[in-house]
Design an enzyme around this catalytic site. Structure first.
Site, mmCIF file in Angstrom:
data_model
loop_
_atom_site.group_PDB
_atom_site.id
_atom_site.type_symbol
_atom_site.label_atom_id
_atom_site.label_comp_id
_atom_site.label_asym_id
_atom_site.label_seq_id
_atom_site.Cartn_x
_atom_site.Cartn_y
_atom_site.Cartn_z
ATOM 1 N N GLU A 1 0.831 -1.204 0.000
ATOM 2 C CA GLU A 1 0.000 0.000 0.000
ATOM 3 C C GLU A 1 0.869 1.258 0.000
ATOM 4 O OE1 GLU A 1 -0.034 -2.597 1.960
ATOM 5 O OE2 GLU A 1 -1.904 -2.830 3.063
ATOM 6 N N ARG B 1 13.554 -23.563 -4.919
ATOM 7 C CA ARG B 1 14.362 -23.189 -3.738
ATOM 8 C C ARG B 1 14.196 -21.707 -3.421
ATOM 9 N NH1 ARG B 1 20.206 -26.121 -4.894
ATOM 10 N NH2 ARG B 1 19.415 -28.257 -4.827
HETATM 11 C C1 AOF Z 1 0.231 -4.999 4.573
HETATM 12 N N1 AOF Z 1 0.813 -4.827 3.362
HETATM 13 O O1 AOF Z 1 2.316 -5.376 1.818
HETATM 14 C C2 AOF Z 1 2.274 -6.645 3.796
HETATM 15 C C3 AOF Z 1 1.613 -6.834 5.061
HETATM 16 O O2 AOF Z 1 7.427 -6.329 9.817
HETATM 17 P P1 AOF Z 1 6.524 -5.603 8.871
HETATM 18 O O3 AOF Z 1 6.304 -4.183 9.262
HETATM 19 O O4 AOF Z 1 6.973 -5.726 7.444
HETATM 20 O O5 AOF Z 1 5.111 -6.308 8.996
HETATM 21 C C4 AOF Z 1 4.934 -7.631 8.601
HETATM 22 C C5 AOF Z 1 3.479 -8.005 8.788
HETATM 23 O O6 AOF Z 1 2.676 -7.095 8.024
HETATM 24 C C6 AOF Z 1 3.129 -9.396 8.254
HETATM 25 O O7 AOF Z 1 3.265 -10.391 9.238
HETATM 26 C C7 AOF Z 1 1.676 -9.207 7.857
HETATM 27 O O8 AOF Z 1 0.828 -9.250 8.981
HETATM 28 C C8 AOF Z 1 1.662 -7.788 7.323
HETATM 29 N N2 AOF Z 1 2.001 -7.814 5.898
HETATM 30 N N3 AOF Z 1 0.602 -6.005 5.379
HETATM 31 O O9 AOF Z 1 -0.626 -4.201 4.951
HETATM 32 C C9 AOF Z 1 1.808 -5.595 2.939
HETATM 33 N N4 AOF Z 1 3.311 -7.434 3.420
HETATM 34 ZN ZN ZN Z 2 1.174 -2.847 6.016
#
Ligand code: AOF
Ligand code: ZN
Length: 390
Positions: free
Chosen positions: A64, A197
């Site tokens: 986002e 992998r």
């Molecule tokens: C979103 N948008 O593109 C993703 C999300 O450690 P951080 O800050 O990168 O947070 C990781 C967590 O954020 C992950 O476990 C999941 O809950 C969420 N991923 N959320 O709004 C994203 N990749």
């Molecule tokens: Zn996020």
């Protein structure tokens, strides 16, 4: 939150299913964002798409945030399509829900709900609390989950998604009687294994394979045969090597095994009663778990990989003994079998180590999910039908 099915959307100006499909496609180009999920985002206003983004690797901005950056002021009053519920927590990065609110978007359309307990429903609630409409496209829930099948499995069941890869001849043999198995398949199939992998958080093998084949089990970007676009999208993701995991109940791994490298990212599971192998590089982590005569307890290893190392997807690349143990224990989610047009003969080793079956109705069964050709070889993607019989 509103729940929409595809049927109810025919009156919309923006084509919701097409736009969500695009967000899923953007996310899927990333081979792995482990331990994070792969997420894609498309921002649309009356004039069309104004922003697009995807999560390229853990620690990098979320999908986002990338899309909002591209949209700039055009995000005001726009509709945001995102494949996973926006996060509401401070992790490695800040909450996406807050960034969407600050940008003044009017509506957020999601495909899947984040199973991360720090988020699950909280992202939706935070957006709705300030009057942003949140719509859940239920017909895309399955696609959102399969895009991140390992992430969902770890969050929901505390275990990684397990893919088991084997290569065999057309007479179903994986190695000669003397153990030789290099190489049954050709170069294109082996490049495909490199890509498997690269998608994985860990490559799991057995001590027998380490002692006999001495593989390195690394991802070698030059061998992936990626398109220029895929290379660009995955530039960050490919800086990460999957963990290399050795199941070694008696602690026999030799200090000069190629798989150990400098020891970084190598985990050795030994039986609780066994002595740790000696002389290993300092970075190698030796983890004692329950074991019996067959070897270390596979379920304990999987639970440890999920909880100790945040493994979403693992790839079992082992000989037929360990692979058969994973299959027989009901722990394999997907079996990948490469078939090479060779005949190895009846004294060569069979793909599946089991005997004594007397009725076809009780034979382990699989659903054929996909068939693809790689050079002179064929790849079968199979889903075990545990507990099902004719
Ligand atoms: C979103 N948008 O593109 C993703 C999300 O450690 P951080 O800050 O990168 O947070 C990781 C967590 O954020 C992950 O476990 C999941 O809950 C969420 N991923 N959320 O709004 C994203 N990749
Ligand atoms: Zn996020």
């Amino acid at each position: 939150m509103q729940v929409y099915s595809n049927k109810a959307l025919s009156q919309e100006i923006i084509d919701w299913p097409v736009t969500m499909q695009r967000a899923l496609m953007l996310a899927a180009r990333v081979m792995s964002a482990a331990p994070n999920p792969r997420v894609g985002c498309v921002i649309v206003c009356a004039e069309g798409i104004v922003g697009e983004g995807w999560h390229s690797a853990a620690g990098q901005p979320h999908a986002e945030i990338e899309a909002l950056r591209m949209a700039g002021n055009a995000a005001r009053n726009a509709t945001v399509f995102v494949t996973l519920e926006p996060c509401a927590h401070h992790g490695r990065t800040g909450p996406c829900a807050d960034a969407l609110i600050a940008a003044g978007v009017a509506r957020v359309v999601i495909a899947g709900i984040d199973p991360n307990p720090a988020v699950a429903g909280k992202g939706i609630a935070r957006l709705e609390a300030v009057g942003i409409e949140v719509a859940h496209l239920v017909d895309f829930e399955a696609a959102a989950q399969s895009l991140n099948r390992g992430y969902f499995k770890r969050r929901q069941f505390g275990r990684p998604w397990v893919t088991c890869k084997l290569a065999m001849s057309i007479d179903g043999r994986t190695a000669l009687a003397n153990g030789t198995s290099k190489w049954i398949t050709g170069g294109e199939a082996r490049a495909d294994v490199q890509r498997l992998r690269a998608r994985s958080c860990a490559i799991v093998t057995g001590i027998a394979t380490v002692l006999f084949d001495d593989p390195s089990l690394t991802v070698r970007p030059a061998e992936l045969q990626l398109s220029a676009e895929a290379q660009q999208v995955n530039a960050l993701a490919l800086r990460r090597q999957p963990l290399r995991v050795i199941l070694d109940s008696k602690g026999r791994v030799p200090a000069n095994a190629r798989i150990l490298g400098d020891g970084t990212g190598v985990k050795v599971y030994i039986g609780r009663e066994s002595q740790a192998p000696s002389g290993l590089p300092a970075a190698v982590q030796v983890l004692p778990v329950a074991a019996n005569r067959q070897g270390v307890d596979l379920l304990s290893v999987l639970e440890s990989l999920a909880s100790d190392f945040e493994c979403n997807e693992i790839l079992v690349e082992a000989g037929s003994t360990l692979s058969s143990a994973f299959i027989s224990a009901g722990l394999v989610d997907e079996l990948i079998v490469y078939i090479a047009p060779k005949l190895l003969g009846s004294d060569a080793r069979a793909l599946f180590e089991a005997s004594g079956l007397t009725a076809l109705t009780t034979a382990p069964q699989f659903e054929l999910a996909d068939v693809e050709r790689f050079g002179n070889d064929v790849r079968l993607t199979l889903h075990p039908q545990y507990g099902k019989s004719d």
